[in-house]
Design an enzyme around this catalytic site. Structure first.
Site, PDB file in Angstrom:
ATOM      1  N   HIS A 145       0.861  -1.172   0.000  1.00 44.50           N
ATOM      2  CA  HIS A 145       0.000   0.000   0.000  1.00 44.50           C
ATOM      3  C   HIS A 145       0.905   1.233   0.000  1.00 44.50           C
ATOM      4  O   HIS A 145       2.072   1.163   0.411  1.00 44.50           O
ATOM      5  CB  HIS A 145      -0.873   0.019   1.258  1.00 44.50           C
ATOM      6  CG  HIS A 145      -1.934  -1.049   1.276  1.00 44.50           C
ATOM      7  ND1 HIS A 145      -2.829  -1.210   0.258  1.00 44.50           N
ATOM      8  CD2 HIS A 145      -2.254  -1.985   2.213  1.00 44.50           C
ATOM      9  CE1 HIS A 145      -3.658  -2.205   0.550  1.00 44.50           C
ATOM     10  NE2 HIS A 145      -3.323  -2.697   1.726  1.00 44.50           N
ATOM     11  N   CYS A 152      -0.230   2.511  -4.459  1.00 48.34           N
ATOM     12  CA  CYS A 152      -0.978   3.734  -4.739  1.00 48.34           C
ATOM     13  C   CYS A 152      -0.116   4.955  -4.457  1.00 48.34           C
ATOM     14  O   CYS A 152       0.803   4.920  -3.632  1.00 48.34           O
ATOM     15  CB  CYS A 152      -2.230   3.801  -3.869  1.00 48.34           C
ATOM     16  SG  CYS A 152      -3.593   2.812  -4.476  1.00 48.34           S
TER      17      CYS A 152
END
Length: 468
Positions: free
Chosen positions: A279, A322
């Site tokens: 992430h 991301c």
């Protein structure tokens, strides 16, 4: 009854009848084409002409125009390629129509596998969360062998001298004009020297499971385990020694990267690779403890000051994370395709989701001195998404970006330098579209990008080892 060049007329009629549906829904990519090449249905020139088409619709039309001319086995090979690329619904459309009585007996007599019951439906059904989380093996990424570089290609691109630079230097010297550029050893060749075996060391850090107490907002990255295995396989085949580390805290990632950068093997190899899968936010990725590791620190760890063993050697980075929470919903184009591929459950990979003139003698003296390097050079980094946007990950096939990097390296590294490979990856990502009806990810988009401080072309020359 045989049609043109031996194709059964029944098969030709089926292709004509469903041509519009096939062109609208079929995904014709490298894996699909390679399946037909393996069966000797398509020649190399045919495959190149198909893949050169700019849209999926045009690739499909060109393929369908060629198939009827490719013999009696072309139809069965085409159906097999549809099944192998998870397009069973199109295979069923062609083989289960009422006018094809006895078609199943044809398949019984054929060495090709029978269509599964799941595939015998008239249209592609919307996948549910439950069905998408099952059967990783049936949804695996491309594993075709990396295509090898030829000796001729290596000799042309690795040993080609920078003739224009040398000619310019000599001309200016003969004219008694102070040359601005001297042809030093570092600029004689147009591409990086990639001759060591192994080519280099590769580090893959993959965070899949996160501490539910320390990082309650960071969900498990289902499909992340597929990415790490894909990268391990492709870089192993590209002759890298690959180290995979799973589920590290931010501090654990720092220590792992520092240890990797200090490995003495870097001195004898041609390059290195670092892949970070987690992430993330803009400029940083998460450890399993919810703490952030700054990407600038990672690049600094491999710069010319902190990692002298890799000076003047290409350093490749691939970041699957991301860079923000904004979802790219795409923009409608007036005459574009209705939908591109990427069936499966798509998730966001986020938690919350000039030098002055001097005379020739001075230039020669300067060339004998130790050459200084900029702090950071010879790096290239591919990012899965643009600044501020989310990266997409299929829970069964892995992330879009790693899928496309894997495919491009396997098919294009033989004759394409890495910058152009990543341009091709960008093009493939641009064409992708989420397919998850009933979820916020349906018809979502993503756009990858890369940054580079490479100073030469970076060819990986797969499976070629010069003999000295």
């Amino acid at each position: 009854m045989l049609g043109e060049c031996g194709m059964l007329e029944r098969d030709r009629r089926g292709l004509r009848k469903y041509a519009v549906t096939l062109c609208k829904e079929m995904v014709v990519d490298e894996l699909f084409i390679q399946s037909l090449q393996t069966d000797d249905i398509l020649t190399d020139s045919m495959a190149e002409s198909i893949l050169a088409e700019l849209t999926s619709h045009k690739r499909s039309w060109r393929l369908l125009s060629l198939l009827p001319k490719r013999g009696p086995r072309a139809f069965s090979s085409f159906c097999s390629a549809l099944r192998d690329t998870e397009q069973q619904h199109l295979c069923a459309l062609l083989t289960e129509s009422p006018e094809r009585d006895g078609e199943r007996q044809r398949y019984v007599d054929s060495p090709l596998p029978l269509p599964t019951q799941e595939g015998i439906v008239p249209t592609k059904r919307a996948r549910t969360q439950e069905s998408m989380e099952m059967c990783l093996d049936a949804d695996s990424p491309i594993t075709s062998s990396v295509l090898p570089c030829t000796p001729d290609f290596y000799l042309k691109h690795c040993q080609q001298k920078h003739g224009s630079l040398e000619r310019r230097y000599r001309r200016r010297c003969s004219q008694r004009v102070s040359p601005r550029i001297a042809p030093t050893e570092t600029n004689i060749f147009l591409s990086y020297s990639m001759v060591s075996s192994p080519r280099g060391l590769a580090l893959v850090i993959s965070n899949v499971s996160f501490d539910s107490c320390a990082a309650p907002d960071l969900d498990s990255r289902k499909g992340g385990e597929v990415d790490e295995e894909v990268l391990r396989k492709v870089f192993t085949e590209l002759d890298y020694i690959v180290t995979v580390r799973r589920d590290l805290t931010a501090q654990g990632m720092r220590e792992c990267i520092e240890q990797f950068g200090r490995r003495q093997q870097h001195q004898t190899v041609s390059s290195c690779v670092v892949c970070l899968l987690s992430h993330g936010v803009e400029g940083a990725i998460y450890g399993t403890d919810g703490q952030l590791l700054e990407l600038d620190w990672v690049f600094e760890a491999f710069d010319n000051a902190h990692c002298p063993l890799l000076q003047n050697k290409p350093k490749m980075f691939f970041i699957q994370a991301c860079r923000g929470e904004e979802m790219d919903c795409g923009v409608e184009q007036p005459d574009g395709p209705e939908r591109t591929q990427s069936p499966g459950c798509e998730q966001r990979d986020a938690g919350r989701e000039g030098e002055g003139d001097g005379d020739t003698r001075q230039m020669e003296e300067r060339g004998r001195l130790r050459v200084k390097l900029p702090q950071r050079s010879d790096m290239i980094c591919g990012f899965a998404s643009l600044k501020g946007t989310a990266a997409m990950r299929n829970t069964k096939r892995g992330s879009w970006f790693i899928q496309e990097v894997n495919s491009a390296l396997r098919f294009r590294a033989r004759d394409t330098h890495l910058s152009d490979i990543l341009v091709q990856v960008n093009g493939r990502i641009k064409d992708r579209e989420g397919y998850a009806p009933g979820t916020p990810h349906h018809r979502c988009k993503e756009m990858s990008e890369f940054t580079s401080s490479l100073c030469k072309d970076l060819y990986l020359f797969p499976k070629y080892h010069p003999q000295y």
